[in-house]
Design a protein around this motif. Structure first.
Motif, PDB file in Angstrom:
ATOM      1  N   MET A  58      -3.916  -9.676   1.510  1.00 51.52           N
ATOM      2  CA  MET A  58      -2.888  -9.011   2.310  1.00 51.52           C
ATOM      3  C   MET A  58      -3.110  -7.506   2.400  1.00 51.52           C
ATOM      4  N   ASP A  59      -4.000  -6.982   1.556  1.00 51.96           N
ATOM      5  CA  ASP A  59      -4.275  -5.543   1.514  1.00 51.96           C
ATOM      6  C   ASP A  59      -5.594  -5.264   2.223  1.00 51.96           C
ATOM      7  N   ILE A 110       4.988  -8.398  -2.685  1.00 52.89           N
ATOM      8  CA  ILE A 110       3.746  -7.654  -2.437  1.00 52.89           C
ATOM      9  C   ILE A 110       3.443  -6.678  -3.567  1.00 52.89           C
TER      10      ILE A 110
END
Length: 241
Positions: A58-59, A110
């Motif tokens: 996700m990064d 997150i």
């Protein structure tokens, strides 16, 4: 007996030719036979190279103007460095070899996933007592004029500065002759380098915010050259200890 200068050229030629025969990647040797410095093709067999491809999952990290993310560039370079290291007899481990976050399963949110991901990367950096640790990243800045690779290191291990210096010199000699950037001492904001017990360096390969450099860094043949340069630095660090 060959002089030191010509021994280095000879060793460089042997390494380039051997790798090209093994991997079929001729681009690694193009225009660099005279410049690449590899002091030995026989590594210390007990040395472990630990590689980290920054970001993942996700990064995405920073990105180019057309949206190509850093995480994929980092991974491409890592895989090429890994293959070089293994070909020349090193033990190589990596934090990730896919486009993933390596946070623990079951961690949600997150922020929590990012913390877990970084803790797991650091655990691998500290896993082997005789290792050289390299975290691969790309840089960005609000002013697009800036370019060039730069190395960051921590003073937690006294050998990290030497590793950073060698790596910076390799980039200048092999890829970026006009690069005048200096190696930089980091603080705890660079978590992996700062808390790593082994010699460690963060390699910022270049600036994705610079259009010309971004075009190079997103090109697979240039990524191979960057990988070869990083491996050159690791090998020189190990064999000149």
């Amino acid at each position: 007996m060959l002089s030191k200068k010509y021994r280095r050229k000879f060793n460089a030629a042997v390494v380039i030719i051997s790798f090209c025969l093994c991997a079929g990647i001729i681009i690694l040797a193009r225009n660099h036979t005279e410049n690449v410095v590899l002091t030995s093709v026989l590594p210390h067999n007990d040395t472990v190279i630990v590689l980290d491809a920054g970001h993942g999952g996700m990064d995405g990290g920073c990105s180019t103007a057309d949206g190509q993310t850093e995480k994929g560039i980092n991974l491409n370079i890592l895989l090429a460095v890994r293959d070089l290291g293994r070909f020349f007899g090193y033990n190589v481990d990596a934090t990730r070899t896919k486009d993933i976050s390596i946070h623990d399963s079951g961690v949600t949110g997150i922020r929590n996933q990012k913390v877990s991901d970084m803790e797991n990367r650091l655990e691998l950096f500290n896993k082997y007592p005789n290792s050289v640790c390299v975290s691969i990243h790309q840089n960005t800045f609000s002013d697009p004029k800036y370019s060039g690779a730069q190395m960051f290191y921590s003073d937690k291990n006294p050998e990290s500065e030497r590793l950073a210096s060698i790596m910076q010199s390799c980039f200048v000699e092999n890829l970026q002759p006009d690069n005048q950037r200096e190696t930089k001492l980091c603080g705890n904001e660079l978590y992996l380098c700062y808390f790593c017990n082994n010699p460690a360096v963060m390699v910022e390969c270049g600036f994705l915010s610079n259009v010309d450099e971004a075009a190079k860094l997103t090109d697979k043949s240039y990524q191979q050259q960057v990988a070869f340069t990083i491996f050159s630095g690791i090998n020189e660090f190990v064999t000149t200890a």
